[in-house]
Design a protein around this motif. Structure first.
Motif, PDB file in Angstrom:
ATOM      1  N   ARG A 140       6.816   1.812 -11.559  1.00  0.00           N
ATOM      2  CA  ARG A 140       5.651   1.945 -10.983  1.00  0.00           C
ATOM      3  C   ARG A 140       5.099   3.345 -10.455  1.00  0.00           C
ATOM      4  O   ARG A 140       5.517   3.571  -9.099  1.00  0.00           O
TER       5      ARG A 140
ATOM      6  N   ARG B 224      -1.485   2.564  -4.186  1.00  0.00           N
ATOM      7  CA  ARG B 224      -2.285   3.047  -5.352  1.00  0.00           C
ATOM      8  C   ARG B 224      -3.864   3.228  -5.008  1.00  0.00           C
ATOM      9  O   ARG B 224      -4.573   3.625  -5.756  1.00  0.00           O
ATOM     10  N   ARG B 225      -4.332   2.115  -4.466  1.00  0.00           N
ATOM     11  CA  ARG B 225      -5.491   1.814  -3.973  1.00  0.00           C
ATOM     12  C   ARG B 225      -6.258   2.414  -3.091  1.00  0.00           C
ATOM     13  O   ARG B 225      -7.238   2.249  -2.519  1.00  0.00           O
TER      14      ARG B 225
ATOM     15  N   ASN C  13      -0.550   7.953  -6.539  1.00  0.00           N
ATOM     16  CA  ASN C  13      -1.853   8.157  -6.469  1.00  0.00           C
ATOM     17  C   ASN C  13      -2.105   9.635  -5.916  1.00  0.00           C
ATOM     18  O   ASN C  13      -2.274  10.047  -4.703  1.00  0.00           O
TER      19      ASN C  13
ATOM     20  N   GLU D 146      -3.516  -2.717 -14.672  1.00  0.00           N
ATOM     21  CA  GLU D 146      -4.248  -2.941 -13.125  1.00  0.00           C
ATOM     22  C   GLU D 146      -4.869  -4.191 -12.920  1.00  0.00           C
ATOM     23  O   GLU D 146      -5.366  -4.585 -11.914  1.00  0.00           O
TER      24      GLU D 146
ATOM     25  N   ILE E  88       2.554   6.924 -11.817  1.00  0.00           N
ATOM     26  CA  ILE E  88       1.603   7.238 -12.872  1.00  0.00           C
ATOM     27  C   ILE E  88       1.873   8.618 -13.333  1.00  0.00           C
ATOM     28  O   ILE E  88       0.990   9.247 -13.967  1.00  0.00           O
TER      29      ILE E  88
ATOM     30  N   VAL F   5       1.092  -5.187 -14.288  1.00  0.00           N
ATOM     31  CA  VAL F   5       2.073  -5.124 -13.192  1.00  0.00           C
ATOM     32  C   VAL F   5       1.900  -4.595 -11.973  1.00  0.00           C
ATOM     33  O   VAL F   5       2.435  -4.622 -10.877  1.00  0.00           O
ATOM     34  N   MET F   6       0.734  -3.821 -11.920  1.00  0.00           N
ATOM     35  CA  MET F   6       0.059  -3.337 -10.820  1.00  0.00           C
ATOM     36  C   MET F   6      -1.294  -4.152 -10.349  1.00  0.00           C
ATOM     37  O   MET F   6      -2.179  -3.514 -10.012  1.00  0.00           O
ATOM     38  N   SER F   7      -1.358  -5.251 -10.877  1.00  0.00           N
ATOM     39  CA  SER F   7      -2.581  -6.196 -10.259  1.00  0.00           C
ATOM     40  C   SER F   7      -2.465  -6.868  -8.993  1.00  0.00           C
ATOM     41  O   SER F   7      -3.355  -6.964  -8.246  1.00  0.00           O
ATOM     42  N   GLY F   8      -1.242  -6.696  -8.338  1.00  0.00           N
ATOM     43  CA  GLY F   8      -1.004  -7.228  -7.010  1.00  0.00           C
ATOM     44  C   GLY F   8      -0.691  -8.629  -7.018  1.00  0.00           C
ATOM     45  O   GLY F   8      -0.738  -9.237  -6.151  1.00  0.00           O
TER      46      GLY F   8
ATOM     47  N   VAL G 250       0.984  -1.189  -4.892  1.00  0.00           N
ATOM     48  CA  VAL G 250      -0.297  -1.825  -5.424  1.00  0.00           C
ATOM     49  C   VAL G 250      -1.376  -1.389  -4.402  1.00  0.00           C
ATOM     50  O   VAL G 250      -2.352  -0.787  -4.638  1.00  0.00           O
TER      51      VAL G 250
END
Ligand SMILES: Nc1nc2c(ncn2[C@@H]2O[C@H](COP(=O)(O)OP(=O)(O)O)[C@@H](O)[C@H]2O)c(=O)[nH]1
Ligand SMILES: [Mg+2]
Ligand SMILES: [Zn+2]
Ligand SMILES: [Zn+2]
Ligand SMILES: [Zn+2]
Lengths: 118, 253
Positions: A85, B186-187, B217, A103, A87, A35-38, B183
């Motif tokens: 979403r 987060r990165r 993050n 991810e 952590i 779900v957080m792979s984009g 996303v």
């Protein structure tokens, strides 16, 4: 719409595996999407249905597994599957967590038909 | 071996044997169908090229930063002004197609820049960056910035071979963007809230932005920046300096 470039990378991989295994046809492509792979699963599916037509995946069905975020808390050591979403550890609210899954985008499995030996 | 540069940097098509169990087993019901278990990153080819790019940068002792944001958040402006605040020698690989004049803007300021012709691409990939880095004189550089395509979605999925990600969010865009594009944020290794001189005119809650980012993050740093506030630019320069790649012992200085 980077889903189109992701699908072309995916189909290229399928073609390599097909060649390596003397397959004439790929009938199913299993992938796992975090779900957080984009990537947007519906866009990916549309892209696959469009791009598969001129290659070995022509008749393949795409099976997508959506992988939710899985974290491990470094404070209370609890492993949790998260709906939202973030952590943050739902058990103790710690921010010190490690993401275990959710991810990546992975090709998991292929179902193929091989050359008929007649 | 790299064909573009004739360099001897290898492209490690890394050893998958540990996670690449090719169990080819025949399905008993259907004699002619086979199931192949693969477990392979879909963007594996891009990742191999990204590692090759990093090897290029590292061979020249360069730290590379990937700049990402929506169009107009201030990426090019930041790169134009940074020169006044740092002695570090930097060049820019320009991939932002929204403003095709970005490379020219930088070159006009005396900054080495190369424009990637992205066409209609919505992100840069490692292959595009590799093509560009062979157009830059890498000798003597401390930093290479990659200004990515203005987009908070697509570029997040692609490793372009940089060492760290810097994500910009400008005050007029609103503090909800972190939650909307998790996303990308987060990165991020650094988040710059840009155009902070405009804070009095917008309902941008910096604390709320920080709280949202922490949930995604927690280790990322946030800097509030405005090109009109020299101190904030000095903070960016200081962050860059402390985040240069550590030179390993034995590597030429
Ligand atoms: N007020 C203000 N405007 C800024 C700042 N940084 C950039 N801008 C303006 O924002 C606009 C877009 O900037 P640009 O660097 O082209 O954005 P990019 O698309 O991310 O490269 C330009 O008109 C800049 O002058 C800032 O710190 N304060
Ligand atoms: Mg720009
Ligand atoms: Zn896109
Ligand atoms: Zn916990
Ligand atoms: Zn090369």
């Amino acid at each position: 719409m980077h889903e189109y470039s992701i699908v072309s990378a995916l189909i290229e991989q399928c073609e390599q595996h097909a060649r390596a295994n003397q397959a004439t046809k790929i009938t199913r492509v299993d992938i796992k999407l975090g779900v957080m792979s984009g990537v947007e699963p519906t866009l990916l599916e549309t892209a696959f249905e469009t791009f598969k037509l001129d290659g070995i995946c022509r008749e393949a069905t795409l099976c997508m597994t959506l992988q939710p975020l899985v974290i491990k808390c470094l404070d209370c050591h609890q492993e949790s599957v998260l709906a939202e979403r973030s952590i943050v550890c739902p058990a103790c609210n710690s921010y010190r967590t490690q993401v275990l899954d959710g991810e990546d985008m992975l090709l998991m499995q292929l179902e193929m038909e091989q050359e008929d030996e007649r | 071996m790299c064909k573009d540069c004739g360099c001897s940097l290898p492209r490690h098509s890394h050893d998958h044997s540990h996670l690449h169990h090719q169990e080819l087993h025949t399905n008993p019901q259907l004699n002619d169908k086979k199931t192949l278990s693969v477990i392979h990153k879909i963007l594996d080819k891009n990742d191999v090229e990204a590692a090759h790019n990093r090897a290029h940068f590292e061979a020249h002792n360069i730290t590379a930063f990937n700049l990402m944001s929506s169009p107009g958040s201030g990426k090019t402006t930041l790169l134009e002004h940074l020169k006044e605040y740092t002695k570090l020698n930097y060049a820019v690989i320009e991939g932002d197609l929204e403003t095709s004049r970005d490379a020219d803007r930088l070159i006009a300021k005396g900054i080495t820049a190369h424009q990637i012709q992205t066409g209609s691409a919505c992100h840069l990939d490692a292959f595009m960056v590799h093509g560009a880095l062979h157009h830059l004189p890498l000798e003597g550089l401390d930093i290479c910035f990659v200004e990515n395509v203005g987009n908070l979605v697509c570029p997040a999925s692609y490793d372009v071979g940089t060492h760290k990600n810097i994500v910009l969010l400008s005050v007029p865009e609103g503090d909800d963007k972190i939650e909307k594009y998790p996303v990308m944020f987060r990165r991020a290794d650094l988040v710059l809230i840009t155009k902070c001189d405009l804070l009095p005119y917008f309902d941008f809650d910096v604390e709320e932005a920080k709280a949202q980012l922490k949930k995604l993050n927690p280790d990322t740093q946030i800097l509030e920046v405005s090109i009109k506030q020299g101190e904030s630019m000095q903070a960016v320069a200081a962050w860059l300096k402390t985040n240069l790649r550590q030179t390993t012992v034995g590597e030429p200085q």
